[in-house]
Design an enzyme around this catalytic site. Structure first.
Site, PDB file in Angstrom:
ATOM      1  N   LEU A   1       0.836  -1.205   0.000  1.00 28.78           N
ATOM      2  CA  LEU A   1       0.000   0.000   0.000  1.00 28.78           C
ATOM      3  C   LEU A   1       0.872   1.257   0.000  1.00 28.78           C
ATOM      4  CD1 LEU A   1      -2.845  -0.914   2.533  1.00 28.78           C
ATOM      5  CD2 LEU A   1      -2.520  -1.601   0.141  1.00 28.78           C
TER       6      LEU A   1
ATOM      7  N   ARG B   1       2.345  14.413   6.919  1.00 29.13           N
ATOM      8  CA  ARG B   1       3.197  14.828   8.038  1.00 29.13           C
ATOM      9  C   ARG B   1       4.675  14.941   7.656  1.00 29.13           C
ATOM     10  NH1 ARG B   1       1.366  10.746  12.570  1.00 29.13           N
ATOM     11  NH2 ARG B   1       0.491   9.682  10.763  1.00 29.13           N
TER      12      ARG B   1
ATOM     13  N   THR C   1      -7.370   1.628   4.385  1.00 28.16           N
ATOM     14  CA  THR C   1      -6.527   0.494   4.000  1.00 28.16           C
ATOM     15  C   THR C   1      -7.352  -0.649   3.402  1.00 28.16           C
ATOM     16  OG1 THR C   1      -6.616  -0.209   6.322  1.00 28.16           O
ATOM     17  CG2 THR C   1      -4.639   0.964   5.618  1.00 28.16           C
TER      18      THR C   1
ATOM     19  N   ASP D   1       5.793   2.293   3.723  1.00 30.63           N
ATOM     20  CA  ASP D   1       6.558   3.181   4.606  1.00 30.63           C
ATOM     21  C   ASP D   1       7.167   2.438   5.794  1.00 30.63           C
ATOM     22  OD1 ASP D   1       4.307   2.644   6.069  1.00 30.63           O
ATOM     23  OD2 ASP D   1       3.709   4.725   6.396  1.00 30.63           O
TER      24      ASP D   1
ATOM     25  N   ASN E   1      -0.772  -3.777  15.926  1.00 29.67           N
ATOM     26  CA  ASN E   1      -0.798  -4.275  14.548  1.00 29.67           C
ATOM     27  C   ASN E   1       0.287  -3.558  13.761  1.00 29.67           C
ATOM     28  OD1 ASN E   1      -1.476  -5.032  11.909  1.00 29.67           O
ATOM     29  ND2 ASN E   1      -3.094  -3.477  11.753  1.00 29.67           N
TER      30      ASN E   1
ATOM     31  N   ASN F   1       6.320   8.399   9.701  1.00 31.33           N
ATOM     32  CA  ASN F   1       5.266   9.381   9.454  1.00 31.33           C
ATOM     33  C   ASN F   1       5.830  10.783   9.236  1.00 31.33           C
ATOM     34  OD1 ASN F   1       2.967   7.621   9.743  1.00 31.33           O
ATOM     35  ND2 ASN F   1       3.528   7.498  11.901  1.00 31.33           N
TER      36      ASN F   1
ATOM     37  N   TYR G   1      43.627  19.944 -13.030  1.00 32.39           N
ATOM     38  CA  TYR G   1      42.306  19.576 -13.532  1.00 32.39           C
ATOM     39  C   TYR G   1      42.503  18.682 -14.751  1.00 32.39           C
ATOM     40  CZ  TYR G   1      37.934  19.533 -15.992  1.00 32.39           C
ATOM     41  OH  TYR G   1      36.815  19.099 -16.646  1.00 32.39           O
TER      42      TYR G   1
HETATM   43  C1  UD1 Z   1      -2.692   1.368  10.015  1.00 30.05           C
HETATM   44  C2  UD1 Z   1      -3.567   0.281  10.650  1.00 30.05           C
HETATM   45  C3  UD1 Z   1      -3.182   0.127  12.099  1.00 30.05           C
HETATM   46  C4  UD1 Z   1      -1.707  -0.180  12.224  1.00 30.05           C
HETATM   47  C5  UD1 Z   1      -0.887   0.889  11.520  1.00 30.05           C
HETATM   48  C6  UD1 Z   1       0.579   0.484  11.491  1.00 30.05           C
HETATM   49  C7  UD1 Z   1      -5.696   0.251   9.500  1.00 30.05           C
HETATM   50  C8  UD1 Z   1      -7.108   0.695   9.536  1.00 30.05           C
HETATM   51  N1  UD1 Z   1      -4.949   0.638  10.508  1.00 30.05           N
HETATM   52  O1  UD1 Z   1      -3.039   2.594  10.650  1.00 30.05           O
HETATM   53  O2  UD1 Z   1      -3.940  -0.914  12.707  1.00 30.05           O
HETATM   54  O3  UD1 Z   1      -1.336  -0.255  13.609  1.00 30.05           O
HETATM   55  O4  UD1 Z   1      -1.320   1.043  10.173  1.00 30.05           O
HETATM   56  O5  UD1 Z   1       1.357   1.522  10.978  1.00 30.05           O
HETATM   57  O6  UD1 Z   1      -5.322  -0.474   8.617  1.00 30.05           O
HETATM   58  N2  UD1 Z   1      -2.996   3.681   2.551  1.00 30.05           N
HETATM   59  C9  UD1 Z   1      -3.481   3.639   1.269  1.00 30.05           C
HETATM   60  N3  UD1 Z   1      -4.728   4.048   1.012  1.00 30.05           N
HETATM   61  C10 UD1 Z   1      -5.558   4.488   1.983  1.00 30.05           C
HETATM   62  C11 UD1 Z   1      -5.063   4.540   3.297  1.00 30.05           C
HETATM   63  C12 UD1 Z   1      -3.799   4.118   3.556  1.00 30.05           C
HETATM   64  O7  UD1 Z   1      -2.755   3.247   0.356  1.00 30.05           O
HETATM   65  O8  UD1 Z   1      -6.686   4.834   1.667  1.00 30.05           O
HETATM   66  C13 UD1 Z   1      -1.632   3.258   2.813  1.00 30.05           C
HETATM   67  C14 UD1 Z   1      -0.765   4.376   3.298  1.00 30.05           C
HETATM   68  O9  UD1 Z   1      -0.100   4.989   2.212  1.00 30.05           O
HETATM   69  C15 UD1 Z   1       0.196   3.657   4.224  1.00 30.05           C
HETATM   70  C16 UD1 Z   1      -0.609   2.503   4.772  1.00 30.05           C
HETATM   71  O10 UD1 Z   1      -1.673   2.309   3.866  1.00 30.05           O
HETATM   72  O11 UD1 Z   1       1.296   3.122   3.529  1.00 30.05           O
HETATM   73  C17 UD1 Z   1      -1.125   2.733   6.171  1.00 30.05           C
HETATM   74  O12 UD1 Z   1      -2.010   3.831   6.179  1.00 30.05           O
HETATM   75  P1  UD1 Z   1      -2.111   4.828   7.404  1.00 30.05           P
HETATM   76  O13 UD1 Z   1      -3.144   5.816   7.099  1.00 30.05           O
HETATM   77  O14 UD1 Z   1      -0.776   5.315   7.762  1.00 30.05           O
HETATM   78  O15 UD1 Z   1      -2.666   3.837   8.533  1.00 30.05           O
HETATM   79  P2  UD1 Z   1      -2.576   4.039  10.084  1.00 30.05           P
HETATM   80  O16 UD1 Z   1      -3.598   5.001  10.523  1.00 30.05           O
HETATM   81  O17 UD1 Z   1      -1.181   4.292  10.480  1.00 30.05           O
HETATM   82 CA    CA Z   2       0.847   5.057   9.499  1.00 29.99          CA
END
Ligand code: UD1
Ligand code: CA
Length: 498
Positions: free
Chosen positions: A10, A17, A83, A109, A176, A234, A372
């Protein structure tokens, strides 16, 4: 491991941030983008396919991942609705006959994640009957993560997101990581059932856990001891923290494989650098990109080398170099600047305050001081005098200079390219070479030396300079000759006539 494994990475989120015009997953750690590290770890499993979910800045991210993993499947998520939604986009990008086996979800990430951990996790999932496996970690500060809620029997019941957690749930230290493994059949059925009735209004992938439990399926958790691997980035402070930790791990690995690193605290080595045993790295060194150092070479102190190849036993001191090759036993530095296309032969030398570019310098050839060398070929065993400039640019075009084998050129020469100096030829000090020099020939272009007798006394009377001259000539109080300061006849020799 490859048997029917799909990895979904993903990388659609904006990463606001980071406060950057560069997408978060494209920021680098140890010379690789963050998503590059994740794809590297995923590729170690030899999956049947990798799908990347892109959204924000999709052109840049797509081009980057396609370069790293030719054949990667790209899925576009137009709006970042969570996600769960992102994984659904990935799933729909696959033809039906590829929606089988095991599905591993990773985030773009999480740069610290290692292939071995992923392998162990997938093996854990495949060994059991759980619909979902979660890679978890026990962390000191779980804030921001989804918490692992376990039932009385210790089995996983749910993942609760920070925003939705009760006080009691928020105190849970098991989190998680975001890395999940699914049975494809279960994933296929559960994705359309995800809702967005939560504090964030997003489709949470983590809700698949309670849905699995509701179906009477079990969910497993694989606790990864090395929690650093589960850390995501982040902001830029986290980026620096993880970069330092990754560097520490890279140095540790090289030291254990026989490389001497005098000062790990001031040494930075990128992930794709290769070092042989008995290499010595002195303080203040950065080895970047695809730099390779062969055995017994000594690098440093204070050198930055990107994509440089260093031969066995070479010494490179206080040098800045990029896309250069340094031969076995060669000496470089101190204070040398090796620009792209520099190739120094075995036993050769590029010395103090020498800049080189697109220059092939032969075995045993030396450019020891203050020069040079641009767009040049220098033959083996040749010696270039101090303060020599290879004038390669006529204001419009660049031209090459060729110096023959074992030629000896004198100090403060200028080679006006294009020009060729023959094998075994020589030049006089201060020469400006504009014409080719045949082999074995001495070329001298500076004018003959002329003297203006008693010039200081005549033209600078009363100065310290004139007084010093008078004292040296033992002519205290002597009258200055009326013709003093005019030239005496030329004192030349055969070699100076041109
Ligand atoms: C997510 C998890 C959380 C976990 C955490 C670990 C979910 C709902 N939550 O939270 O349980 O502890 O990661 O870091 O899954 N992304 C997309 N499309 C979206 C949203 C996110 O591609 O619509 C990608 C982001 O680019 C990123 C990853 O998914 O790489 C995680 O997304 P992020 O929004 O950071 O999730 P967290 O709130 O950190
Ligand atoms: Ca995150």
């Amino acid at each position: 491991m490859s048997t029917d494994l799909t990895v979904i990475v993903l990388a659609a989120g904006g990463g606001t941030r980071m406060k950057s015009k560069t997408m978060k997953v494209l920021h680098q750690i140890a010379g690789r983008s963050m998503i590059g590290h994740v794809l590297h770890a995923a590729s170690a499993l030899e999956p049947a396919r990798i799908v990347a979910v892109v959204g924000n800045q999709r052109e840049q991210v797509s081009a980057h991942v396609a370069e790293l993993v030719p054949g990667i499947v790209l899925a576009v998520q137009e709006t970042q609705d969570g996600t769960g939604h992102a994984v659904r986009m990935a799933w729909e990008a696959l033809p039906a006959d590829q929606r089988s086996g095991t599905v591993l979800i990773a985030y773009g990430d999480m740069p610290m994640l290692e292939g071995e951990s992923l392998r162990a996790f997938v093996e854990f999932h495949r060994a059991g009957t759980d619909a979902i496996s979660i890679l978890t970690g026990i962390v000191a500060d779980p804030h921001g993560y989804g918490r692992i809620v376990r039932g009385d029997d210790g089995g996983v019941e749910a993942i609760v997101e920070q925003k939705d957690a009760s006080e009691e749930q928020a105190a849970i230290a098991e989190i998680n990581s975001g890395i999940l493994a699914f049975d494809a059949d279960f994933l296929d059925g559960v994705l359309p059932r995800l809702g967005n009735q939560n504090a964030a209004g997003e489709y949470y992938l983590t809700d698949t856990v309670s849905l699995a439990r509701g179906d009477g399926r079990t969910v497993g958790a694989f606790v990864l001891e090395d929690v650093m691997q589960t850390e995501g980035v982040n902001d830029r402070a986290q980026l620096a923290t993880l970069a330092a930790e990754m560097n520490r791990r890279i140095l540790d690995r090289w030291m254990r494989s026989g490389v001497t690193i005098i000062d790990p605290s001031s040494t930075w080595i990128d992930a794709d650098v290769k070092l042989e045993p008995d290499v010595t790295i002195l303080p203040g060194v950065q080895l970047l990109g695809t730099t390779v150092v062969a055995e017994d070479a000594v690098v440093g102190p204070d050198s930055t080398l990107r994509d440089v190849e260093i031969g066995a036993g070479a010494k490179v001191v206080r040098t800045h170099g990029e896309l250069a090759v340094i031969g076995a036993g060669a000496n470089v530095g101190p204070f040398s600047y090796l620009r792209p296309g520099t190739e120094l032969g075995a036993g050769g030398k590029i010395g103090a305050f020498v800049e080189t570019k697109n220059a092939q310098i032969g075995d045993g050839a030396k450019v020891p001081h203050l020069s040079y060398v641009g767009d040049a070929t220098i033959g083996e065993g040749a010696n270039i005098g101090a303060g020599t400039i290879f004038a390669n640019y006529d204001g419009v075009k660049k031209h090459r200079t060729t110096i023959g084998a074992h030629a000896k050129t004198a100090s403060n020469n200028t080679f006006v390219a294009p020009v060729t100096v023959g094998d075994g030829a020589a030049t006089g000090a201060g020469s400006v070479i504009r014409r080719d020099i045949p082999p074995g020939t001495l070329a001298v272009t500076s004018g003959p030396q002329r003297h203006y007798d008693e010039w200081a006394q005549a033209k600078r009377p009363g100065t310290d300079q004139a007084k010093a001259a008078e004292a040296a000539m033992g002519a205290e109080g002597a009258e200055v000759r009326p013709d003093a300061g005019t030239p005496t006849p030329d004192v030349g020799d055969a070699a100076t006539s041109e």
